[in-house]
Design a protein around this motif. Structure first.
Motif, PDB file in Angstrom:
ATOM      1  N   TRP A  35       0.864  -1.188   0.000  1.00  0.00           N
ATOM      2  CA  TRP A  35       0.000   0.000   0.000  1.00  0.00           C
ATOM      3  C   TRP A  35       0.897   1.233   0.000  1.00  0.00           C
ATOM      4  O   TRP A  35       1.789   1.359   0.833  1.00  0.00           O
ATOM      5  CB  TRP A  35      -0.896   0.050   1.229  1.00  0.00           C
ATOM      6  N   TYR A  36       0.614   2.130  -0.957  1.00  0.00           N
ATOM      7  CA  TYR A  36       1.308   3.411  -1.038  1.00  0.00           C
ATOM      8  C   TYR A  36       0.287   4.534  -0.912  1.00  0.00           C
ATOM      9  O   TYR A  36      -0.889   4.379  -1.247  1.00  0.00           O
ATOM     10  CB  TYR A  36       2.008   3.587  -2.392  1.00  0.00           C
ATOM     11  N   ARG A  37       0.786   5.696  -0.489  1.00  0.00           N
ATOM     12  CA  ARG A  37      -0.017   6.917  -0.538  1.00  0.00           C
ATOM     13  C   ARG A  37       0.770   7.965  -1.314  1.00  0.00           C
ATOM     14  O   ARG A  37       1.988   8.090  -1.143  1.00  0.00           O
ATOM     15  CB  ARG A  37      -0.343   7.459   0.858  1.00  0.00           C
ATOM     16  N   GLN A  38       0.048   8.729  -2.121  1.00  0.00           N
ATOM     17  CA  GLN A  38       0.676   9.766  -2.934  1.00  0.00           C
ATOM     18  C   GLN A  38      -0.110  11.057  -2.751  1.00  0.00           C
ATOM     19  O   GLN A  38      -1.303  11.110  -3.064  1.00  0.00           O
ATOM     20  CB  GLN A  38       0.698   9.357  -4.407  1.00  0.00           C
ATOM     21  N   GLN A  45       4.733   7.244  -1.091  1.00  0.00           N
ATOM     22  CA  GLN A  45       5.099   6.926   0.281  1.00  0.00           C
ATOM     23  C   GLN A  45       4.623   5.510   0.591  1.00  0.00           C
ATOM     24  O   GLN A  45       3.420   5.236   0.569  1.00  0.00           O
ATOM     25  CB  GLN A  45       4.443   7.915   1.246  1.00  0.00           C
ATOM     26  N   LEU A  47       3.371   2.651   2.716  1.00  0.00           N
ATOM     27  CA  LEU A  47       2.683   2.569   3.999  1.00  0.00           C
ATOM     28  C   LEU A  47       2.854   1.179   4.633  1.00  0.00           C
ATOM     29  O   LEU A  47       3.237   1.058   5.796  1.00  0.00           O
ATOM     30  CB  LEU A  47       1.195   2.868   3.825  1.00  0.00           C
ATOM     31  N   ASP A  85      -5.157  12.344   6.141  1.00  0.00           N
ATOM     32  CA  ASP A  85      -5.233  11.049   5.459  1.00  0.00           C
ATOM     33  C   ASP A  85      -5.668  11.191   4.001  1.00  0.00           C
ATOM     34  O   ASP A  85      -5.627  10.215   3.242  1.00  0.00           O
ATOM     35  CB  ASP A  85      -6.208  10.120   6.190  1.00  0.00           C
ATOM     36  N   SER A  86      -6.065  12.374   3.594  1.00  0.00           N
ATOM     37  CA  SER A  86      -6.441  12.583   2.187  1.00  0.00           C
ATOM     38  C   SER A  86      -5.261  12.279   1.278  1.00  0.00           C
ATOM     39  O   SER A  86      -4.113  12.565   1.609  1.00  0.00           O
ATOM     40  CB  SER A  86      -6.878  14.042   1.974  1.00  0.00           C
ATOM     41  N   GLY A  87      -5.557  11.701   0.112  1.00  0.00           N
ATOM     42  CA  GLY A  87      -4.495  11.394  -0.836  1.00  0.00           C
ATOM     43  C   GLY A  87      -4.930  10.343  -1.828  1.00  0.00           C
ATOM     44  O   GLY A  87      -6.095   9.931  -1.855  1.00  0.00           O
ATOM     45  N   TYR A  89      -4.403   6.608  -2.878  1.00  0.00           N
ATOM     46  CA  TYR A  89      -3.931   5.353  -2.302  1.00  0.00           C
ATOM     47  C   TYR A  89      -3.781   4.311  -3.400  1.00  0.00           C
ATOM     48  O   TYR A  89      -4.724   4.021  -4.145  1.00  0.00           O
ATOM     49  CB  TYR A  89      -4.901   4.873  -1.213  1.00  0.00           C
ATOM     50  N   GLY A 105      -5.898   2.725  -8.181  1.00  0.00           N
ATOM     51  CA  GLY A 105      -5.859   3.676  -7.087  1.00  0.00           C
ATOM     52  C   GLY A 105      -7.217   4.130  -6.607  1.00  0.00           C
ATOM     53  O   GLY A 105      -8.231   4.009  -7.302  1.00  0.00           O
ATOM     54  N   ARG A 107      -8.819   7.635  -4.836  1.00  0.00           N
ATOM     55  CA  ARG A 107      -8.631   9.034  -4.417  1.00  0.00           C
ATOM     56  C   ARG A 107      -9.526   9.293  -3.210  1.00  0.00           C
ATOM     57  O   ARG A 107     -10.742   9.219  -3.325  1.00  0.00           O
ATOM     58  CB  ARG A 107      -8.969   9.995  -5.550  1.00  0.00           C
TER      59      ARG A 107
END
Lengths: 111, 109
Positions: A35-38, A45, A47, A85-87, A89, A105, A107
């Motif tokens: 799991w990534y967050r951008q 990033q 996670l 936490d918005s982003g 994923y 992804g 959003r």
């Protein structure tokens, strides 16, 4: 061939609400899952990652958790969402140290 | 820990000009991968380089892996509007896969 699914595509949630994002992979066994967050216009990033059922490694202390209840299912959760936490994923899978293949992804906008 | 630096952060080019992005790792890598993310999309794997000094080509894209296996570059010849997006390098090292922050390629017609 292998495919990776993520849902939902977009999500708007109020602060303090729970979160559950699901990712499933088809066409491969025992994949490594990520799991990534951008953030908008930014880098990726990491996670969480998982090398097997029930095995989760966390890269960043945060308001999120991950679980892998089945070989090809990876879930990202939160009990209470924060504005931060918005982003975007992204879920990805790989076999050992080969390429990572990303899902479409989710959003997430927390208001 | 392992760090992967990528430059430039942004690159504006006129359509038809060449483009290069550079990637440097703080440690020796087992391999390096390149990804492209179109605006609004997700990262898509382009290529993986494994051998020291390796050079690979995909049409107008040329990828190089340094002799010391710590740096890499992606060169696009005669950019087209379809090349717009963010290009990420990612290196496999002792700490696993580490992504660079990406280079945003903006093309002016």
């Amino acid at each position: 061939s292998q495919t990776i699914h993520q849902w939902p595509a977009t999500l708007v949630q109020p602060v303090g609400s729970p979160l559950s994002l699901e990712c499933t992979v088809e066409g491969t066994s025992n994949p490594n899952l990520y799991w990534y967050r951008q953030a908008a216009g930014r880098g990726l990033q990491l996670l969480f990652y998982s090398v097997g059922i029930g095995q989760i490694s966390s890269e960043v202390p945060q308001n999120l958790s991950a679980s892998r209840p089945q070989d090809r299912q990876f879930i990202l959760s939160s009990k209470k969402l924060l504005l931060s936490d918005s982003g975007f994923y992204l879920c990805a899978w790989s076999a050992l140290i080969t390429a990572q293949y990303f899902g479409p992804g989710t959003r997430l906008l927390v208001l | 820990g392992q760090q992967v630096m990528q430059i430039p952060q942004y690159q504006h080019v006129q359509e038809g000009e060449d483009f290069t992005t550079y990637c440097n790792s703080s440690t020796t890598l087992s391999n390096i991968q390149w990804y492209k993310q179109r605006p609004g999309g997700h990262p898509v794997f382009l290529i993986q380089l494994v051998k020291s000094g390796e050079v690979k080509k995909q049409k107008r894209l040329t990828f190089q892996f340094g002799e010391a296996k710590k740096n890499s570059s992606l060169h696009i010849t005669a950019t087209q509007t379809t090349d717009v997006g963010t290009y990420f390098c990612a290196g496999w090292g002792a700490d696993g896969l580490t992504f660079g922050k990406g280079t945003h390629l903006i093309i002016q017609p």
